[in-house]
Scaffold this active site. Structure first.
Site, PDB file in Angstrom:
ATOM      1  N   HIS A 162       0.833  -1.207   0.000  1.00 56.72           N
ATOM      2  CA  HIS A 162       0.000   0.000   0.000  1.00 56.72           C
ATOM      3  C   HIS A 162       0.868   1.257   0.000  1.00 56.72           C
ATOM      4  O   HIS A 162       0.361   2.358  -0.213  1.00 56.72           O
ATOM      5  CB  HIS A 162      -0.918   0.000   1.219  1.00 56.72           C
ATOM      6  N   ASP A 301     -10.861   9.358  -2.617  1.00 58.56           N
ATOM      7  CA  ASP A 301     -10.007   9.308  -3.800  1.00 58.56           C
ATOM      8  C   ASP A 301      -9.805  10.730  -4.315  1.00 58.56           C
ATOM      9  O   ASP A 301     -10.768  11.419  -4.660  1.00 58.56           O
ATOM     10  CB  ASP A 301     -10.657   8.435  -4.871  1.00 58.56           C
ATOM     11  N   ARG A 305     -10.432  15.159  -7.613  1.00 62.59           N
ATOM     12  CA  ARG A 305     -10.610  16.294  -6.708  1.00 62.59           C
ATOM     13  C   ARG A 305      -9.439  17.274  -6.778  1.00 62.59           C
ATOM     14  O   ARG A 305      -9.584  18.429  -6.392  1.00 62.59           O
ATOM     15  CB  ARG A 305     -10.778  15.802  -5.264  1.00 62.59           C
ATOM     16  N   ASP A 321      -7.282   9.323   3.997  1.00 67.49           N
ATOM     17  CA  ASP A 321      -8.247   8.932   5.020  1.00 67.49           C
ATOM     18  C   ASP A 321      -8.802  10.171   5.710  1.00 67.49           C
ATOM     19  O   ASP A 321      -8.050  11.001   6.218  1.00 67.49           O
ATOM     20  CB  ASP A 321      -7.595   8.024   6.064  1.00 67.49           C
ATOM     21  N   SER A 397     -14.842   1.297   0.924  1.00 66.75           N
ATOM     22  CA  SER A 397     -15.775   0.936  -0.135  1.00 66.75           C
ATOM     23  C   SER A 397     -15.022   0.435  -1.365  1.00 66.75           C
ATOM     24  O   SER A 397     -14.186   1.152  -1.916  1.00 66.75           O
ATOM     25  CB  SER A 397     -16.637   2.139  -0.523  1.00 66.75           C
ATOM     26  N   ASP A 407      -9.719 -12.299 -15.620  1.00 67.17           N
ATOM     27  CA  ASP A 407      -9.576 -13.508 -16.445  1.00 67.17           C
ATOM     28  C   ASP A 407      -8.146 -13.614 -16.974  1.00 67.17           C
ATOM     29  O   ASP A 407      -7.721 -12.825 -17.809  1.00 67.17           O
ATOM     30  CB  ASP A 407     -10.579 -13.450 -17.601  1.00 67.17           C
TER      31      ASP A 407
END
Length: 462
Positions: A162, A301, A305, A321, A397, A407
């Site tokens: 991350h 996100d 913005r 956050d 979310s 795939d």
């Protein structure tokens, strides 16, 4: 349900880019160096086909991975500390850890028991483990584990740093790797220059308007009468994970409840409504004192913005956050729209000026360590984080992320899952049934889980 505990590791190798790539130090943005700096796990399951049983399957996956890393070469590098809680990305091509494994005693059907795979809550053995006891600069940024099941099906487990990518960028890479594995070229070339977020550049303002309270630790649990809140005396509580499904009809009923009392310019969204409902249910299940302050952390996100917006294919971290804070009594006694409004106002603060000012604030900090989260499963306080643990929670979310349909040439997955280890760690996912329902995966203390389940379903008033 069964738990895939009998896993045999057959081989572990490093997969490097198939061609020589640019090498050197890449500056990271402030968004990369705060929040979670460890890895994010996911696992995809695939039913048995002629392709999953093909003897060259593993070689094909490694070859396509190597070719994809030519374009996504930062993932083959390593993080390099530079002091003050900061680090660079050393694009040295050391490679991605690739693990070949077998689940000798478990088939996919057994893993789900009498239900489907969504009933399984322990995917940990199928996800490659990061050795956080090793020096920081030795951690692979991506680890892949291919587990073959007795039935011929496979599990593809990922653990991705991350500190290098957020969820959208991680999925960008996985989907491009899948394209290459199917014999196609890269569909969307990643935008790798993090200078669009002023990575490695000085602050523009020495006194940004950003409110430092946004980065302060969230509320702490009020002590019981006669008890200390000293962390050294904090007892350890066992946690468990539940997956709760809410039908499309129930989601709409909940939204109608929230919007009965809104005076805002638009109705509350599915995310705002569900997060508000989860927040107040957690307060009830945990039996928080009326005066207890509690926060819910949400990921914003910043791609669209920022001013100007980031490139569509920006590859890195672009999330921040944000926390909403309230008294427990207000969340429980006031209409659902109150909690939804708290969440909306917290998120709406994050406009371009806010985000630019936040970057300057972080650039002016001598040490970013206090803004970082490190959960390795070994620390005494590992059941808490910036938004986890009583009285707080975090709601991530994945409702709009392109999670499904991965795939690699042997068909789309039959299920995608993740792991949840911390009290208050929650995630919203679209149901794979395709019926518009939503699945909440939540980790709570064992003694709070049943009460939360009752609130989650019973508090929806027609």
């Amino acid at each position: 349900m069964a738990t895939p505990t009998s896993i045999t590791i057959n081989r572990s190798t490093l997969v490097k880019p198939a061609k020589r790539t640019w090498s050197g130090r890449m500056s990271l943005s402030e968004w990369d160096m705060i929040g979670a700096i460890t890895h994010v796990p996911t696992v995809y399951f695939y039913k048995s086909t002629s392709s999953t049983s093909h003897p060259n399957l593993l070689d094909h996956l490694k070859d396509s991975l190597a070719r994809t890393l030519v374009t996504f070469y930062p993932l083959a590098g390593r993080l390099e500390p530079v002091g003050g809680g900061r680090f660079d990305l050393d694009c040295n091509g050391l490679g991605v850890r690739f693990i070949e494994a077998e689940a000798r005693t478990t088939s996919l059907d057994e893993l789900g028991g009498d239900e489907d795979l969504s009933s399984c809550t322990d995917f940990q053995p199928l996800i490659p483990e990061v050795d956080y006891t090793r020096p920081f600069g030795e951690w692979p940024l991506l680890l892949v584990q291919v587990t073959k099941f007795r039935c011929g099906g496979i599990g593809l487990g990922f653990n991705i740093s991350h500190a290098v990518v957020d969820g959208l960028s991680a999925l960008h890479f996985f989907n491009e790797w899948a394209r290459v594995a199917r014999g196609k070229g890269i569909g969307m070339v990643p935008f790798l220059d993090r200078k669009v977020l002023r990575a490695g550049q000085p602050a523009v303002s020495r006194h940004p308007r950003f409110d430092p309270a946004e980065f302060q630790r969230p509320p702490v649990l009020l002590p019981e009468a006669g008890c200390s809140n000293n962390k050294g005396n904090k007892p350890h509580y066992e946690t468990k994970v539940a997956k709760l499904k809410m039908t499309k009809t129930k989601v709409q009923m909940l939204k109608d409840m929230a919007n009965e009392t809104t005076f805002d310019h638009r109705p509350y969204s599915t995310y705002e409504t569900l997060t508000a409902h989860i927040w107040r249910c957690a307060c009830k299940a945990r039996k928080l004192k009326p005066e207890q302050l509690t926060s819910v952390g949400v990921c914003v996100d910043s791609r669209r913005r920022m001013n100007p917006p980031l490139p569509n294919a920006y590859f890195g971290n672009a999330v921040l956050d944000i926390k909403a804070v309230s008294r427990s009594a207000d969340l429980i006694t006031k209409p659902l729209g109150y909690a939804a409004g708290k969440i909306r106002r917290a998120v709406e603060k994050a406009d371009g000026e806010f985000l630019t000012s936040a970057i300057d604030y972080l650039k002016n900090q001598p040490d970013l360590t206090e803004f970082q989260d490190f959960h390795d499963g070994e620390e005494e306080d590992d059941d808490e984080g910036p938004f986890f643990g009583m009285p707080n929670l975090g709601v991530i979310s994945w409702l709009r992320l392109p999670l499904l349909g991965l795939d690699f040439g042997f068909g789309k997955e039959v299920y995608m899952g993740s792991t949840h280890e911390f009290d208050g760690d929650t995630m919203l996912l679209q149901s794979q049934d395709g019926d518009g329902s939503i699945v909440l995966a939540i980790c709570l203390r064992v003694d709070h889980m049943e009460a939360f389940k009752r609130c989650f379903y019973d508090d929806i008033i027609v």
